[in-house]
Design a protein around this motif. Structure first.
Motif, mmCIF file in Angstrom:
data_model
loop_
_atom_site.group_PDB
_atom_site.id
_atom_site.type_symbol
_atom_site.label_atom_id
_atom_site.label_comp_id
_atom_site.label_asym_id
_atom_site.label_seq_id
_atom_site.Cartn_x
_atom_site.Cartn_y
_atom_site.Cartn_z
ATOM 1 N N MET A 59 0.841 -1.178 0.000
ATOM 2 C CA MET A 59 0.000 0.000 0.000
ATOM 3 C C MET A 59 0.891 1.247 0.000
ATOM 4 O O MET A 59 1.824 1.362 0.777
ATOM 5 C CB MET A 59 -0.888 -0.010 1.247
ATOM 6 C CG MET A 59 -1.709 1.249 1.424
ATOM 7 S SD MET A 59 -2.726 1.118 2.915
ATOM 8 C CE MET A 59 -3.517 2.683 2.845
ATOM 9 N N SER A 60 0.583 2.156 -0.866
ATOM 10 C CA SER A 60 1.339 3.396 -0.974
ATOM 11 C C SER A 60 0.682 4.485 -0.131
ATOM 12 O O SER A 60 -0.540 4.611 -0.099
ATOM 13 C CB SER A 60 1.404 3.827 -2.438
ATOM 14 O OG SER A 60 2.231 4.952 -2.572
ATOM 15 N N VAL A 61 1.513 5.256 0.552
ATOM 16 C CA VAL A 61 1.055 6.336 1.427
ATOM 17 C C VAL A 61 1.688 7.636 0.944
ATOM 18 O O VAL A 61 2.887 7.680 0.669
ATOM 19 C CB VAL A 61 1.461 6.073 2.896
ATOM 20 C CG1 VAL A 61 1.047 7.216 3.790
ATOM 21 C CG2 VAL A 61 0.886 4.755 3.384
ATOM 22 N N VAL A 62 0.902 8.690 0.850
ATOM 23 C CA VAL A 62 1.423 10.008 0.506
ATOM 24 C C VAL A 62 1.930 10.645 1.791
ATOM 25 O O VAL A 62 1.172 10.834 2.738
ATOM 26 C CB VAL A 62 0.340 10.894 -0.146
ATOM 27 C CG1 VAL A 62 0.884 12.293 -0.407
ATOM 28 C CG2 VAL A 62 -0.153 10.268 -1.432
ATOM 29 N N VAL A 63 3.231 10.944 1.839
ATOM 30 C CA VAL A 63 3.833 11.574 3.008
ATOM 31 C C VAL A 63 4.177 13.011 2.642
ATOM 32 O O VAL A 63 4.846 13.263 1.641
ATOM 33 C CB VAL A 63 5.096 10.818 3.480
ATOM 34 C CG1 VAL A 63 5.698 11.488 4.700
ATOM 35 C CG2 VAL A 63 4.758 9.360 3.779
ATOM 36 N N ARG A 64 3.714 13.929 3.465
ATOM 37 C CA ARG A 64 3.926 15.359 3.224
ATOM 38 C C ARG A 64 4.715 15.939 4.384
ATOM 39 O O ARG A 64 4.330 15.790 5.539
ATOM 40 C CB ARG A 64 2.567 16.046 3.101
ATOM 41 C CG ARG A 64 2.631 17.498 2.795
ATOM 42 C CD ARG A 64 1.218 18.014 2.585
ATOM 43 N NE ARG A 64 1.217 19.442 2.417
ATOM 44 C CZ ARG A 64 0.244 20.228 2.814
ATOM 45 N NH1 ARG A 64 -0.827 19.716 3.399
ATOM 46 N NH2 ARG A 64 0.314 21.512 2.625
ATOM 47 N N PHE A 65 5.821 16.599 4.063
ATOM 48 C CA PHE A 65 6.668 17.224 5.071
ATOM 49 C C PHE A 65 6.452 18.737 5.048
ATOM 50 O O PHE A 65 6.632 19.377 4.010
ATOM 51 C CB PHE A 65 8.147 16.912 4.805
ATOM 52 C CG PHE A 65 8.501 15.463 4.966
ATOM 53 C CD1 PHE A 65 8.810 14.942 6.212
ATOM 54 C CD2 PHE A 65 8.526 14.617 3.865
ATOM 55 C CE1 PHE A 65 9.147 13.609 6.353
ATOM 56 C CE2 PHE A 65 8.855 13.273 4.002
ATOM 57 C CZ PHE A 65 9.166 12.768 5.252
ATOM 58 N N LEU A 66 6.073 19.293 6.179
ATOM 59 C CA LEU A 66 5.892 20.734 6.325
ATOM 60 C C LEU A 66 6.995 21.274 7.212
ATOM 61 O O LEU A 66 7.504 20.547 8.059
ATOM 62 C CB LEU A 66 4.516 21.022 6.947
ATOM 63 C CG LEU A 66 3.306 20.579 6.122
ATOM 64 C CD1 LEU A 66 2.012 20.861 6.892
ATOM 65 C CD2 LEU A 66 3.268 21.262 4.770
ATOM 66 N N PRO A 67 7.433 22.492 7.081
ATOM 67 C CA PRO A 67 6.762 23.600 6.427
ATOM 68 C C PRO A 67 7.103 23.768 4.946
ATOM 69 O O PRO A 67 6.525 24.626 4.280
ATOM 70 C CB PRO A 67 7.258 24.812 7.211
ATOM 71 C CG PRO A 67 8.658 24.447 7.584
ATOM 72 C CD PRO A 67 8.605 22.956 7.834
ATOM 73 N N ASP A 68 8.022 22.979 4.404
ATOM 74 C CA ASP A 68 8.446 23.183 3.017
ATOM 75 C C ASP A 68 7.511 22.551 1.991
ATOM 76 O O ASP A 68 7.732 22.702 0.790
ATOM 77 C CB ASP A 68 9.868 22.657 2.805
ATOM 78 C CG ASP A 68 10.886 23.465 3.589
ATOM 79 O OD1 ASP A 68 10.637 24.660 3.836
ATOM 80 O OD2 ASP A 68 11.921 22.896 3.969
ATOM 81 N N ASP A 69 6.487 21.841 2.453
ATOM 82 C CA ASP A 69 5.487 21.219 1.586
ATOM 83 C C ASP A 69 6.118 20.282 0.558
ATOM 84 O O ASP A 69 5.856 20.369 -0.642
ATOM 85 C CB ASP A 69 4.615 22.278 0.909
ATOM 86 C CG ASP A 69 3.294 21.691 0.423
ATOM 87 O OD1 ASP A 69 2.897 20.615 0.903
ATOM 88 O OD2 ASP A 69 2.670 22.308 -0.464
ATOM 89 N N VAL A 70 6.940 19.368 1.036
ATOM 90 C CA VAL A 70 7.565 18.348 0.195
ATOM 91 C C VAL A 70 6.715 17.085 0.309
ATOM 92 O O VAL A 70 6.432 16.617 1.413
ATOM 93 C CB VAL A 70 9.010 18.058 0.660
ATOM 94 C CG1 VAL A 70 9.606 16.911 -0.123
ATOM 95 C CG2 VAL A 70 9.861 19.304 0.543
ATOM 96 N N THR A 71 6.287 16.551 -0.828
ATOM 97 C CA THR A 71 5.430 15.369 -0.845
ATOM 98 C C THR A 71 6.120 14.230 -1.586
ATOM 99 O O THR A 71 6.754 14.442 -2.614
ATOM 100 C CB THR A 71 4.084 15.700 -1.529
ATOM 101 O OG1 THR A 71 3.472 16.790 -0.837
ATOM 102 C CG2 THR A 71 3.147 14.515 -1.500
ATOM 103 N N ILE A 72 5.979 13.021 -1.020
ATOM 104 C CA ILE A 72 6.593 11.837 -1.616
ATOM 105 C C ILE A 72 5.711 10.632 -1.319
ATOM 106 O O ILE A 72 5.005 10.610 -0.305
ATOM 107 C CB ILE A 72 8.029 11.631 -1.072
ATOM 108 C CG1 ILE A 72 8.774 10.556 -1.849
ATOM 109 C CG2 ILE A 72 8.019 11.367 0.421
ATOM 110 C CD1 ILE A 72 10.263 10.486 -1.563
ATOM 111 N N ASN A 73 5.741 9.636 -2.183
ATOM 112 C CA ASN A 73 5.038 8.383 -1.927
ATOM 113 C C ASN A 73 5.962 7.440 -1.174
ATOM 114 O O ASN A 73 7.158 7.364 -1.460
ATOM 115 C CB ASN A 73 4.591 7.724 -3.234
ATOM 116 C CG ASN A 73 3.448 8.451 -3.875
ATOM 117 O OD1 ASN A 73 2.613 9.038 -3.186
ATOM 118 N ND2 ASN A 73 3.386 8.428 -5.188
#
Length: 78
Positions: free
Chosen positions: A1-15
């Motif tokens: 299962m793939s999960v969308v991971v979002r890192f803030l405050p720079d708004d970097v998104t990765i699966n």
């Protein structure tokens, strides 16, 4: 299962895959999370989730959910 991971405050998104170590996901995304002991004891890698819970990234893996948002702390001592 793939999960969308979002890192803030720079708004970097990765699966990421469920069970993948969070530090590995951050590294692949080019996001720096400071580490110290790599056992969760020193709390250098503490990050906050959207619900306000804090986790230690060095001992946490990606949970089985659709999306995970990580709020990074800025600690000048690390």
């Amino acid at each position: 299962m793939s999960v969308v991971v979002r890192f803030l405050p720079d708004d970097v998104t990765i699966n990421a895959e469920v069970g993948e170590p969070l530090l590995d996901v951050a590294d692949r995304a080019g996001v720096f999370i400071p580490t110290g002991c790599l056992m969760g004891t020193c709390h250098a890698c503490t990050v906050e989730l959207d619900d306000g819970d804090t986790i230690r990234a060095c001992i946490t893996s990606v949970p089985p959910q659709a999306e995970l948002t990580i709020h990074l702390f800025s600690d000048p001592t690390w």
